[in-house]
Motif scaffolding. Structure first.
Motif, mmCIF file in Angstrom:
data_model
loop_
_atom_site.group_PDB
_atom_site.id
_atom_site.type_symbol
_atom_site.label_atom_id
_atom_site.label_comp_id
_atom_site.label_asym_id
_atom_site.label_seq_id
_atom_site.Cartn_x
_atom_site.Cartn_y
_atom_site.Cartn_z
ATOM 1 N N PRO A 482 0.839 -1.208 0.000
ATOM 2 C CA PRO A 482 0.000 0.000 0.000
ATOM 3 C C PRO A 482 0.870 1.253 0.000
ATOM 4 O O PRO A 482 1.961 1.258 0.595
ATOM 5 C CB PRO A 482 -0.810 -0.131 1.291
ATOM 6 N N PRO A 483 0.425 2.327 -0.620
ATOM 7 C CA PRO A 483 1.226 3.558 -0.678
ATOM 8 C C PRO A 483 1.236 4.326 0.633
ATOM 9 O O PRO A 483 2.020 5.272 0.785
ATOM 10 C CB PRO A 483 0.544 4.363 -1.780
ATOM 11 N N VAL A 484 0.382 3.971 1.579
ATOM 12 C CA VAL A 484 0.318 4.655 2.873
ATOM 13 C C VAL A 484 0.377 3.620 3.994
ATOM 14 O O VAL A 484 0.116 2.438 3.783
ATOM 15 C CB VAL A 484 -0.975 5.492 2.997
ATOM 16 N N ARG A 485 0.724 4.111 5.192
ATOM 17 C CA ARG A 485 0.829 3.230 6.348
ATOM 18 C C ARG A 485 -0.559 2.958 6.939
ATOM 19 O O ARG A 485 -1.413 3.845 6.983
ATOM 20 C CB ARG A 485 1.733 3.874 7.401
ATOM 21 N N GLN A 636 -5.239 2.673 -5.129
ATOM 22 C CA GLN A 636 -3.775 2.757 -5.097
ATOM 23 C C GLN A 636 -3.287 4.059 -5.712
ATOM 24 O O GLN A 636 -2.355 4.695 -5.199
ATOM 25 C CB GLN A 636 -3.185 1.565 -5.875
ATOM 26 N N ARG A 637 -3.907 4.485 -6.798
ATOM 27 C CA ARG A 637 -3.459 5.694 -7.487
ATOM 28 C C ARG A 637 -3.739 6.957 -6.677
ATOM 29 O O ARG A 637 -2.885 7.831 -6.554
ATOM 30 C CB ARG A 637 -4.134 5.792 -8.861
ATOM 31 N N ILE A 638 -4.941 7.063 -6.121
ATOM 32 C CA ILE A 638 -5.268 8.334 -5.449
ATOM 33 C C ILE A 638 -4.503 8.484 -4.138
ATOM 34 O O ILE A 638 -4.060 9.589 -3.792
ATOM 35 C CB ILE A 638 -6.793 8.483 -5.215
ATOM 36 N N TYR A 639 -4.311 7.383 -3.414
ATOM 37 C CA TYR A 639 -3.578 7.504 -2.152
ATOM 38 C C TYR A 639 -2.067 7.526 -2.374
ATOM 39 O O TYR A 639 -1.319 7.942 -1.488
ATOM 40 C CB TYR A 639 -3.971 6.381 -1.195
ATOM 41 N N GLY A 640 -1.640 7.071 -3.536
ATOM 42 C CA GLY A 640 -0.228 7.181 -3.855
ATOM 43 C C GLY A 640 0.155 8.553 -4.362
ATOM 44 O O GLY A 640 1.340 8.851 -4.529
ATOM 45 N N SER A 641 -0.851 9.420 -4.601
ATOM 46 C CA SER A 641 -0.593 10.751 -5.157
ATOM 47 C C SER A 641 -0.551 11.839 -4.100
ATOM 48 O O SER A 641 -0.293 12.997 -4.419
ATOM 49 C CB SER A 641 -1.670 11.098 -6.186
ATOM 50 N N ILE A 642 -0.850 11.489 -2.848
ATOM 51 C CA ILE A 642 -0.863 12.508 -1.791
ATOM 52 C C ILE A 642 0.272 12.263 -0.823
ATOM 53 O O ILE A 642 0.771 11.137 -0.679
ATOM 54 C CB ILE A 642 -2.214 12.514 -1.030
#
Length: 645
Positions: A482-485, A636-642
């Motif tokens: 995941p792009p966030v914890r 995945q895309r939207i949370y990887g962009s912030i």
């Protein structure tokens, strides 16, 4: 046969897709060339229920073997022999056998007797009369071509050949009349000097009382003005007779199937495509507006805000941050959105089998579109579907294992074992149970026990090991990070609005993918239950693509609204909401039963509902998989962009 040359422009490609309804043939199928007086084999297939000119409803789902004892059809002197069939042909109920008919190329016969007269007792008479009332058709094959009747489509005034011909008819006194004489009209094409090919078969049945066998194959074909009735209170003698008439045709062998492949109401296909295309454009426009405007603006504001030191901001900026959080609540759940869903093992199994189905269906439609699944090669569609699903077991195992590992699952042995067994096991068990009803009715549609063993062998010898191999590869690969914890403590979810609750959202979202395929589904059901040839793979290819886009778009929209309402349980919601279109598929099947089918037995209803549930279940797995993966990519895309502190 049409050429499969390369198509340069996009317009040419579209024309190729939509014109794929024309006659294509499996490469390697060679025509049979006859000389004058050569024997031409006439093989017989099962008897199937059909629609009559006076009745627009189907009254049974059972097919019967041609040599069922009650029909008293003449048998070859050395007994009927099985004609080799493919696996798909057997599963679809084909039972092709040899017959005593003697046909010789270019040799006309006005009246021949098949055998000595046959005696119908009371029980056989009742059985056959009931089949006549239910409008059962005989199905013959000559040189691979089905015997049929000439028919004119009233909507387009187009002449074509309708497969099969009636066992009998109901006269004006509502009595069942048996057809015991058959005039066989065979069209031939001259391919050279003393070289002939069969390009068309028509059968004109009639009921004739007083027919007799005169020995040595000769017969008296009786009086066509007096019908033959089977006495249900006594014995009835019946003599089967036939005539053969050859006529020259300009139709080439490569296009001989054109007369069988007719499109009913072609304007409806175009209307369906245009309607579905409008839906897709509208949905893609909505998704684009969200991604380009709302999300892009939100992400920019979030990233700009996070670049400042919040401790040094004035109170005004603090209010601005609160306003941002209130306007867009999807960022508030960044620490929970990638939390492991409930029952991750079951979800991963569904997704693995759904991916396997997705690739199998797409590949099958593509093969059919390119002409590799010709109607001249009986059962090729079913055979290819089974073999492709078997081979793509490696994809199912890989996807299931990779997803389960990404979920943080630890029961990897159960995942490997259950992925190739659970969903196919449900399908096989249901199919086997329904097949018991067919066995009990002595229907020719019952799959033989040996074929069941062959399917089990293909399943466990090929599909299961391939799935194990795919699972092994999947577990060796790194999980999708995941792009966030993920937070340790789950966030509380506020109450949802009405339209975001599970049942209302499933009903709202599920109807759109169904609407994209509704018309094509109607034609598929017509062909499946009425024994017609479905070949509109160009339209089906486009509808399948539109359904995928629609399913992905509407699920992404729902997940976005769900996250904005601070509900981070999106995994099962995405799968079930997209899969809810299967509910409409089943409801459509029930509506079709009410409008087009009129079963006279409880068993027919059980079979129809059982097969409809089975198809709907597979459709649920397929569309649910599309919805989940499209939503997963989106999240995945939207949370990887912030930027997250």
């Amino acid at each position: 046969m049409y050429s499969k040359g390369r198509l340069a422009s996009g317009a040419a490609i579209l024309t190729f897709f939509l014109s794929s309804a024309s006659a294509f043939y499996l490469p390697g199928v060679a025509p049979t060339t006859y000389k004058a007086n050569d024997k031409v084999e006439l093989n017989v297939n099962h008897l199937t229920p059909a629609l009559s000119d006076k009745d627009s409803q189907l009254h049974s789902v059972f097919s019967f073997d041609y040599y069922h004892p009650a029909f008293r059809f003449c048998r070859p002197a050395d007994g009927p022999r099985d004609v080799s069939e493919s696996l798909g042909s057997i599963l679809f109920g084909d039972r092709i056998l040899t017959s005593p008919f003697e046909l010789k190329m270019m040799e006309n016969e006005t009246c021949k007797a098949l055998c000595e007269e046959q005696k119908f007792d009371q029980r056989s008479a009742k059985f056959v009369n009931r089949r006549i009332v239910q409008n059962y058709n005989l199905n013959w094959l000559i040189d691979g071509l089905p015997a049929g009747q000439p028919y004119t489509d009233p909507s387009t005034n187009t002449d074509f050949t309708l497969r099969g011909f009636p066992l009998g008819m109901v006269d004006k006194d509502k009595k069942a009349v048996l057809n015991n004489h058959f005039d066989i009209v065979i069209d031939y094409h001259e391919a050279g000097s003393d070289k002939y090919r069969v390009v068309g078969v028509l059968v004109i049945p009639s009921s004739r009382s007083g027919s007799k066998s005169l020995g040595s194959g000769k017969g008296d074909c009786g009086n066509p003005e007096q019908h033959l009735l089977l006495d249900e209170n006594g014995d009835t003698s019946v003599t089967w007779t036939y005539g053969v008439y050859w006529r020259e045709s300009k139709t080439a062998w490569a296009t001989r199937w054109d007369s069988y492949l007719h499109v009913f109401d072609p304007r409806i296909h175009w209307f369906s495509l245009v309607n579905s295309a409008v839906i897709v454009v509208f949905l893609c426009g909505m998704v684009g507006a969200i991604l380009v405007r709302a999300l892009k603006k939100d992400i920019a504001r979030y990233n700009r805000l996070d670049s400042f030191n919040l401790d040094d901001l004035s109170g005004t900026n603090g209010d601005a941050e609160n306003d941002i959080q209130e306007d867009s609540g999807w960022k508030l759940v960044h620490g929970d959105v990638f939390r492991t869903p409930k029952n991750p093992l079951l979800l991963s199994i569904f997704l693995g089998n759904g991916s396997q189905l997705f690739v199998m269906v797409g590949t099958t439609i593509t093969f059919a579109l390119l002409g590799f699944l010709s109607p001249s090669n009986r059962g090729s569609l079913g055979t290819v579907m089974i073999l492709l699903y078997t081979v793509f077991g490696v994809i199912g195992g890989y996807v299931s294992a990779r997803v389960y590992k990404s979920f943080g699952g630890e029961k990897w042995k159960q995942n490997i074992a259950m992925t190739p067994v659970m969903i196919p096991g449900i399908v096989f068990a249901t199919f086997f149970m329904l097949n018991l009803f067919l066995w009990a009715k002595r229907s020719s549609g019952a799959v033989p026990f040996t074929t069941m063993l062959v399917i089990l062998g293909i399943w466990f010898v090929i599909s299961v090991p391939l799935s194990f191999a795919g699972s092994w590869i999947g577990f060796r690969h790194a999980p999708v990070q995941p792009p966030v914890r993920v937070n340790q403590i789950p966030r509380q979810i506020p109450p949802s609005t009405t339209y975001l609750r599970p049942i209302p959202s499933m009903l709202l979202v599920g109807i759109l993918p169904f609407g994209a395929i509704f018309v094509e589904l109607y034609f598929i059901m017509n062909n499946m239950w009425f024994g017609k040839v479905y070949y509109m793979f160009g339209f089906l290819f486009l509808c399948y693509g539109i359904m995928i886009i629609t399913c992905a778009a509407v699920t992404v929209l729902l997940v976005y609204f769900l996250l904005c309402s601070e509900n981070y349980h999106w995994q099962w919601r995405a799968f079930c909401t997209a899969g809810a279109s299967a509910f409409y598929v089943f409801a459509n099947a029930l509506l079709y039963w009410i409008s087009k089918l009129s079963f006279g037995s409880f068993t027919s209803g059980v079979l129809y509902v059982g097969y409809s549930l089975l198809i709907s279940f597979l459709f649920f797995i397929l569309t649910g998989t599309i919805g989940f993966f499209s939503s997963w990519v989106f999240v995945q895309r939207i949370y990887g962009s912030i930027k997250i502190d």
